[in-house]
Design an enzyme around this catalytic site. Structure first.
Site, short mmCIF file in Angstrom:
data_model
loop_
_atom_site.label_atom_id
_atom_site.label_comp_id
_atom_site.label_asym_id
_atom_site.label_seq_id
_atom_site.Cartn_x
_atom_site.Cartn_y
_atom_site.Cartn_z
N TYR A 101 -12.37 -4.41 -3.98
CA TYR A 101 -13.53 -4.04 -4.80
C TYR A 101 -14.45 -5.23 -5.09
O TYR A 101 -15.66 -5.12 -4.96
CB TYR A 101 -13.12 -3.36 -6.12
CG TYR A 101 -14.29 -2.77 -6.87
CD1 TYR A 101 -14.87 -1.58 -6.46
CD2 TYR A 101 -14.85 -3.44 -7.95
CE1 TYR A 101 -15.96 -1.05 -7.12
CE2 TYR A 101 -15.95 -2.91 -8.61
CZ TYR A 101 -16.50 -1.73 -8.20
OH TYR A 101 -17.60 -1.20 -8.84
N TYR A 104 -2.51 -10.49 3.54
CA TYR A 104 -2.60 -9.10 3.99
C TYR A 104 -4.06 -8.77 4.21
O TYR A 104 -4.84 -8.70 3.26
CB TYR A 104 -1.96 -8.20 2.92
CG TYR A 104 -1.87 -6.73 3.24
CD1 TYR A 104 -2.17 -6.20 4.48
CD2 TYR A 104 -1.45 -5.85 2.25
CE1 TYR A 104 -2.06 -4.85 4.74
CE2 TYR A 104 -1.33 -4.48 2.49
CZ TYR A 104 -1.65 -3.99 3.74
OH TYR A 104 -1.55 -2.65 3.99
N LYS A 156 -0.39 -10.33 7.65
CA LYS A 156 -0.20 -8.96 8.08
C LYS A 156 -1.57 -8.46 8.52
O LYS A 156 -2.48 -8.33 7.71
CB LYS A 156 0.35 -8.09 6.95
CG LYS A 156 0.47 -6.62 7.32
CD LYS A 156 0.94 -5.76 6.16
CE LYS A 156 0.97 -4.29 6.54
NZ LYS A 156 1.38 -3.41 5.42
N ILE A 211 4.97 -4.90 9.86
CA ILE A 211 5.27 -4.37 8.52
C ILE A 211 4.84 -2.92 8.58
O ILE A 211 3.66 -2.61 8.67
CB ILE A 211 4.56 -5.17 7.42
CG1 ILE A 211 5.09 -6.61 7.43
CG2 ILE A 211 4.78 -4.53 6.06
CD1 ILE A 211 4.42 -7.55 6.44
N ARG A 217 -9.14 -0.82 3.54
CA ARG A 217 -8.71 -0.49 2.17
C ARG A 217 -9.47 -1.27 1.12
O ARG A 217 -9.70 -0.79 0.01
CB ARG A 217 -7.22 -0.79 2.02
CG ARG A 217 -6.30 0.16 2.73
CD ARG A 217 -5.95 1.35 1.85
NE ARG A 217 -4.93 2.17 2.46
CZ ARG A 217 -4.34 3.21 1.87
NH1 ARG A 217 -4.70 3.56 0.64
NH2 ARG A 217 -3.43 3.91 2.49
N THR A 273 0.83 -1.21 0.00
CA THR A 273 0.00 0.00 0.00
C THR A 273 0.86 1.26 0.00
O THR A 273 0.63 2.20 -0.78
CB THR A 273 -0.91 0.02 1.24
OG1 THR A 273 -1.70 -1.17 1.27
CG2 THR A 273 -1.83 1.23 1.23
N THR A 274 1.87 1.27 0.87
CA THR A 274 2.73 2.44 1.02
C THR A 274 3.54 2.70 -0.25
O THR A 274 3.94 3.84 -0.52
CB THR A 274 3.67 2.25 2.23
OG1 THR A 274 2.90 1.81 3.35
CG2 THR A 274 4.38 3.54 2.58
#
Length: 297
Positions: free
Chosen positions: A109, A135, A164, A206, A140, A46-47
């Site tokens: 989505y 994850y 994660k 993380i 998100r 994501t980052t």
């Protein structure tokens, strides 16, 4: 054996002024992390703004990081997608480059069912001969890996080894550890929950914070791994004002701003992300100074 214990950095992706990926700067960030004491580099999460990179850019970033690290510490490649076929493709490519593991986010989505998630992660895991970390970040993706699903995947698929956990739900985290009997590599996905999650049996984080404070984030985890909960908790609480500032707007807007304030010159964000609001920049700058992070003059 776990891919890593301690603090893994969720690395940002630097851009040039024309918004092309700055691979030279990416190598500099890798070196800053390795020499700064981080325990693992997680690229294209994501980052790292993976959502706005082309597949070619995505894979090139993974390759550049793996080559620059040169086996000094583990590298985990973010290879998730809301399309199973794409996740398989990215995972296979990352594995051929030498990734020590892959991080696979829940399909966003689409909002898959739990049986669908089992099929998705199983298909991805069977395509590679390396460890897979799931994850779980429903804020998100709009999709939650339930504890029972996590436990089934870890039990039934040999190379699905961990998760994660960015749910923010400690009760759910506890349920995961109970159902797996602790036989899972659990990483905090939230910097403000390193100590709570490790207290339940987690083995690290993380981290977004690690981008600007790799040594400090490592030290929080190491204190927990050493059994010094009091020391770890003190460090966790001391870091909270900076952590809050790093999430005053959606990640990675604040952390890229923070790196620029440090003189790292990582550039801006790709649209639709936009620059940090001025009042939040002041808040972030103060938090960094209070945490003794050196800013560029």
């Amino acid at each position: 054996m776990a891919i890593f214990t301690g603090a893994g950095v969720a690395l940002v992706t630097p851009f040039k002024e024309n918004m092309e990926v700055d691979y030279e700067k990416l190598e500099e960030l890798v070196e800053f992390q390795v020499t700064g004491g981080t325990d693992c580099i997680v690229v294209m999460g994501t980052t790292g703004e993976a959502a706005t990179l082309s597949h070619e850019e995505h894979l090139e970033c993974i390759k550049v990081v793996i080559n620059k690290v040169n086996k000094r510490i583990p590298v985990i490649a973010g290879t998730g997608s809301n399309c199973t076929e794409t996740a398989v493709y990215l995972s296979k490519e990352a594995y051929t480059y030498g990734a020590d593991g892959v991080l696979v986010v829940t399909p966003y989505y689409n909002k898959a069912t739990q049986p669908g998630l089992i099929k998705h992660f199983t298909e991805v895991a069977k395509s590679v001969d390396c460890p897979v970390v799931m994850y779980n970040i429903p804020g998100r993706t709009g999709c939650t890996l339930q504890p029972e699903t996590i436990a089934k995947l870890v039990k039934d698929v040999d190379n699905i080894v961990g998760v994660k956990d960015a749910t923010g739900n400690i009760s759910m985290t506890a349920k995961v550890m109970q159902l797996t009997e602790g036989n899972i590599d659990l990483y905090s996905g939230n910097d403000d929950q390193i100590v709570p999650i490790m207290s339940l049996g987690g083995i690290g984080v993380i981290s977004v914070l690690s981008n600007v404070a790799p040594r400090q984030t490592h030290d929080i985890c190491q204190a927990m791994l050493d059994g010094d909960v009091k020391k770890a908790a003190k460090m966790q609480l001391e870091a909270l004002p900076l952590i809050d500032a790093l999430f005053c707007e959606v990640n990675p807007i604040p952390v890229k701003t923070a790196l620029n304030l440090m003189g790292k010159k990582v550039g801006s964000m790709r649209m639709p992300l936009t620059d940090l609001e001025p009042e939040h920049t002041k808040l972030l700058e103060k938090a960094m100074k209070d945490y003794k992070i050196a800013l560029a003059e």
